[in-house]
Motif scaffolding. Structure first.
Motif, PDB file in Angstrom:
ATOM      1  N   ASN A 257      28.357 -22.807 -37.256  1.00  0.00           N
ATOM      2  CA  ASN A 257      29.494 -22.571 -36.341  1.00  0.00           C
ATOM      3  C   ASN A 257      29.998 -23.872 -35.592  1.00  0.00           C
ATOM      4  OD1 ASN A 257      27.124 -23.018 -34.896  1.00  0.00           O
ATOM      5  ND2 ASN A 257      27.410 -21.153 -33.430  1.00  0.00           N
TER       6      ASN A 257
ATOM      7  N   LEU B 170      29.710 -14.406 -32.365  1.00  0.00           N
ATOM      8  CA  LEU B 170      30.526 -15.018 -33.837  1.00  0.00           C
ATOM      9  C   LEU B 170      28.993 -15.523 -34.284  1.00  0.00           C
ATOM     10  CD1 LEU B 170      32.867 -15.449 -31.587  1.00  0.00           C
ATOM     11  CD2 LEU B 170      33.922 -15.933 -33.557  1.00  0.00           C
TER      12      LEU B 170
ATOM     13  N   THR C 204      28.530 -17.507 -29.409  1.00  0.00           N
ATOM     14  CA  THR C 204      28.394 -17.966 -30.943  1.00  0.00           C
ATOM     15  C   THR C 204      26.842 -18.372 -31.118  1.00  0.00           C
ATOM     16  OG1 THR C 204      29.263 -19.096 -32.795  1.00  0.00           O
ATOM     17  CG2 THR C 204      29.639 -20.091 -30.304  1.00  0.00           C
TER      18      THR C 204
END
Length: 541
Positions: free
Chosen positions: A27, A96, A69
């Motif tokens: 990420n 996420l 995330t």
């Protein structure tokens, strides 16, 4: 535009302003784009659990969809307990999460992320292809809001540098203002209220909007009923002269008396779970009218005679209009005697015995902290036997300022959610009350996040040197509680080493001095107070 850039752009387009996280190879490029493209605020957590908890706390305070995330594998599995908390608390957020390359079966971080997520009760949304990035991100946020739970957007790492298909998107929800103002259930509800001799109006967190609160107060005044709230609706009616406080296992003696004698409960935005119902003792043999915007909440935990679905304020005013039209009189329960008794009631919490030298009375300490902080503050607790006393002694001005972290009854969740709340606080101080065990479990390392973000966060550690619930279970059976006793370092010097001003309180004099430090604190830094308590002399309920 690459996929990682398209994800970041879509986050900005759906209104994400704060993103909590911990970066890894699944990420990191997306987070970099989020910060560079639109100046989004990225809050770096020390642990993945902390990142998700921060998003949950932020969402509770703002009433918006939180965003966090993490990377793949262990990054996701570290976040599972907070995901369960988010599901049980009904908090909308999107996580996420990176995922390992599909073709690499031997990747060290490869796990079946779908099955882990589904096991928590959270929703799972797959980033399907570089062509569908915008639609997949929007769908995750759309589901989070409508389903009132966390949704994990799974992002394969091998998509990151592929070319994305640009697509302009927006996140929209229709404005729904509805009420079934004419129905058998509405007629039944008004009939039940008309025949009730002692109705009680109960409100939960779902009733905290100002216009809803005002409508419920008008309704309660019209039927001449006292008011009460769930824990998550804390202090919703604090200024009302007929406010009984909590309903359920946390009720004060006067509230218990009135609730036991009542014959009808009209519940607005409350699930009526077993804690609100005091294990069924407060709802048994009563006529229940349950009112919620969500049909699935009606009758979920408690049988009802009338169930109304729609906007709470519209339904409250509709019932008042029907009662006025039929010239139905009020119940007569709002008497001068009841108002005077409410004004004189005392909290249900009591401490029996005298704390040993080198410790203080926890109620005295909490009352002093409540008086020292300005009324407009945010308040969070972690789990532990101190928490019920804190819920009773610490006031807030609206349930939106009360950050609840105990839907999963897991300790160690308070610090992360308090950090997220403090970031959303808009200049108001945030108070976290935690036990020593829950504070240690939450990770001292996350204190560095609070320092880095320059948060006005006051951390109070109720330190009885034990895991309190286990201590109680041992002592109630006349067993040796030593397995539950813990020997922690002094928290104040540890906090100071991390750049946090701190005070230790082991006497009334030190409590007074700490309150002066609290009032004069530098609000650009967290402040910690370590309160020494006697595990043998704690509140009883």
């Amino acid at each position: 535009m690459k996929v990682h850039e398209a994800i970041a752009q879509t986050l900005h387009e759906v209104g994400v302003t704060e993103l909590f996280g911990l970066i890894g190879d699944g990420n990191l490029y997306m987070v970099d784009s989020f910060v560079r493209q639109g100046g989004g605020r990225y809050v770096r957590a020390v642990h993945e659990a902390g990142a998700v908890l921060m998003a949950l706390g932020w969402a509770q305070v703002t009433g918006r969809i939180g965003a966090a995330t993490v990377t793949h594998g262990g990054g996701l599995t570290n976040a599972l307990t907070p995901l369960v908390e988010g599901v049980k608390s009904g908090t909308p957020m999107v996580l996420l999460a990176g995922d390992t390359p599909m073709e690499d079966r031997e990747h060290l971080q490869k796990v079946n992320q779908h099955e882990f997520v589904i096991a928590t009760g959270a929703g799972f949304e797959q980033l399907r292809s570089p062509r569908t990035v915008a639609r997949d991100v929007v769908r995750a946020f759309h589901r989070a809001w409508l389903e009132r739970r966390p949704i994990v957007l799974n992002m394969p790492v091998d998509f990151q540098w592929q070319e994305a298909t640009p697509e302009k998107v927006s996140l929209k929800f229709p404005e729904v203002r509805s009420a079934t103002t004419a129905s058998n259930d509405m007629d039944n509800a008004v009939g039940i209220i008309a025949s009730s001799r002692l109705p009680v109006v109960l409100a939960g967190r779902g009733a905290m909007a100002p216009e809803v609160q005002a409508a419920i107060r008008r309704f309660a005044a019209r039927i001449e009923a006292p008011l009460t709230t769930t824990l998550r609706g804390k202090d919703l009616f604090q200024e009302d002269p007929f406010n009984l406080g909590f309903c359920g296992t946390l009720s004060n003696p006067l509230a218990l008396e009135v609730l036991t004698q009542s014959d009808c409960i009209i519940a607005f935005g409350a699930s009526l779970n077993k804690y609100t119902a005091a294990l069924g003792s407060l709802t048994s043999k009563k006529r229940i009218i349950q009112i919620s915007p969500h049909q699935e909440d009606i009758g979920r935990y408690t049988d009802f005679e009338a169930g109304l679905v729609g906007d709470l304020d519209i339904l409250a005013d509709a019932m008042v209009a029907l009662m006025d039209e039929a010239e139905i009189p009020g119940s007569g329960c709002r008497t001068d005697e009841l108002r005077e008794r409410i004004q004189g009631w005392q909290p249900a919490t009591r401490v029996r015995g005298t704390p040993r030298p080198g410790t203080v009375d926890v109620l005295q300490a909490l009352q002093a902290i409540n008086a020292a902080l300005p009324p407009e503050r945010l308040f969070a607790t972690d789990g532990g036997r101190f928490a019920i006393a804190a819920w009773a002694e610490i006031d807030v001005q609206t349930p939106r300022h009360f950050v609840h972290t105990q839907s999963f009854a897991a300790i160690g969740l308070g610090l992360g959610e308090a950090i997220g709340a403090a970031i959303a606080s808009e200049g108001k101080p945030t108070l976290l009350v935690a036990g020593d065990g829950s504070f240690m479990l939450s990770g001292l390392s996350e204190l560095t996040t609070a320092v880095r973000e320059k948060l006005d966060l006051v951390i109070v550690v109720c330190n009885d040197g034990s895991y309190g619930a286990e201590y109680i279970q041992f002592t109630k059976k006349d067993m040796d509680p030593s397995l539950s006793l813990l020997d922690w370092p002094d928290f104040a010097p540890v906090a100071q080493a991390l750049g946090i001003p701190a005070a230790t309180v082991a006497s009334s004099e030190e409590l007074e001095a700490a309150m002066e430090q609290l009032k004069a604190r530098d609000r650009s830094k967290p402040f910690l107070i370590d309160i020494k308590l006697d595990p043998k002399v704690m509140p009883e309920f």
